[in-house]
Design an enzyme around this catalytic site. Structure first.
Site, short mmCIF file in Angstrom:
data_model
loop_
_atom_site.label_atom_id
_atom_site.label_comp_id
_atom_site.label_asym_id
_atom_site.label_seq_id
_atom_site.Cartn_x
_atom_site.Cartn_y
_atom_site.Cartn_z
N ASN A 33 0.87 -1.17 0.00
CA ASN A 33 0.00 0.00 0.00
C ASN A 33 0.91 1.23 0.00
O ASN A 33 2.09 1.12 0.32
CB ASN A 33 -0.96 0.00 1.19
N HIS A 44 5.20 6.50 -6.34
CA HIS A 44 5.30 5.18 -5.70
C HIS A 44 6.70 4.94 -5.15
O HIS A 44 7.69 5.38 -5.71
CB HIS A 44 4.95 4.08 -6.71
#
Length: 182
Positions: A33, A44
Site C-alpha cells: 500500500n 510510488h
C-alpha cells in the site's frame, strides 16, 4: 527530496495514488500500500529508505536508476506499478485482514483488465493475506490470473533488513529473466 512536516504527512492519509500503467505491460509491480510519503508526493516507493528504485535498476529492469518522480517512464520499459491496498498508511501493519482480502479481489479485476504478462507482488506477507495462501514463498506462484503469471518478490522496504540490496536485485533479476523468456 521535498521535506514534509508530520502534519503534511498525516494529511496524506486521505489521498489516493494513481497507478502507473500502460499498454502491453511485461510486469505490473504491486506494492503493499502507499506510504504516507508516496501519498504526499504522488510517487510510488517514495520513502527514502525504500530500495525499490535502486533494485529495479540493479536487476536490469531499467537502464538507469530512476527517481520516484520519474515513475512515468516505467510503461516505456513495459513496467507498471499498483498496490494491493489503496489506503496510505505510515506502516503496513495498520492494514486489516479485510483490506488485504478486498485488495486481492480488486487486484484480480485490475489484472484481468490490464492483462500484464506478469504480476509481481512486492511482499510475501501481503500476497499471503490478499490471496489466502499462508504458505506462499518468494518466487513464481502456481496461481495465474487469466493469462497473467504471478511472482512474489521480497519487500524492498528498508525495514526488511533480512534482504540486502544485492539479494533483492538477484530475486528481481530472476523475475526479469522469466519475463524476458516468455
Amino acid at each position: 527530496m521535498t521535506r514534509f512536516t508530520p502534519q503534511e504527512l498525516e494529511a496524506a492519509r486521505g489521498r489516493r495514488v494513481p497507478d502507473v500503467v500502460g499498454e502491453d505491460l511485461r510486469v505490473l509491480f504491486c506494492g503493499i500500500n502507499p506510504s504516507l510519503m508516496t501519498a504526499a508526493t504522488g510517487h510510488h516507493f517514495a520513502w527514502p529508505g525504500n530500495r525499490f528504485w535502486p533494485v529495479l535498476h540493479l536487476s536490469g529492469f531499467t537502464p538507469r536508476l530512476l527517481k520516484p518522480s520519474e515513475q512515468g517512464e516505467l510503461p516505456s520499459y513495459g513496467l507498471g506499478i499498483t498496490n494491493v491496498v489503496a489506503r496510505p498508511t505510515a506502516r503496513a501493519d495498520e492494514l486489516t485482514p479485510q483490506e488485504y482480502r478486498e485488495g486481492g479481489r480488486l487486484l484480480v479485476e485490475k489484472v484481468a483488465r490490464l492483462r500484464p504478462r506478469w504480476l509481481a507482488v512486492v511482499g510475501v506477507t501481503a500476497y499471503r493475506a490478499a490471496f489466502g495462501e499462508p504458505k506462499a514463498q518468494v518466487g513464481e506462484q502456481p496461481r495465474t490470473i487469466g493469462g497473467t503469471r504471478v511472482w512474489v518478490l521480497p519487500n524492498p522496504s528498508g525495514l526488511n533488513a533480512h534482504w540486502t540490496a544485492e539479494t533483492l536485485a538477484q530475486e528481481f533479476a530472476r523475475l526479469r529473466e522469466a519475463a524476458q523468456a516468455g
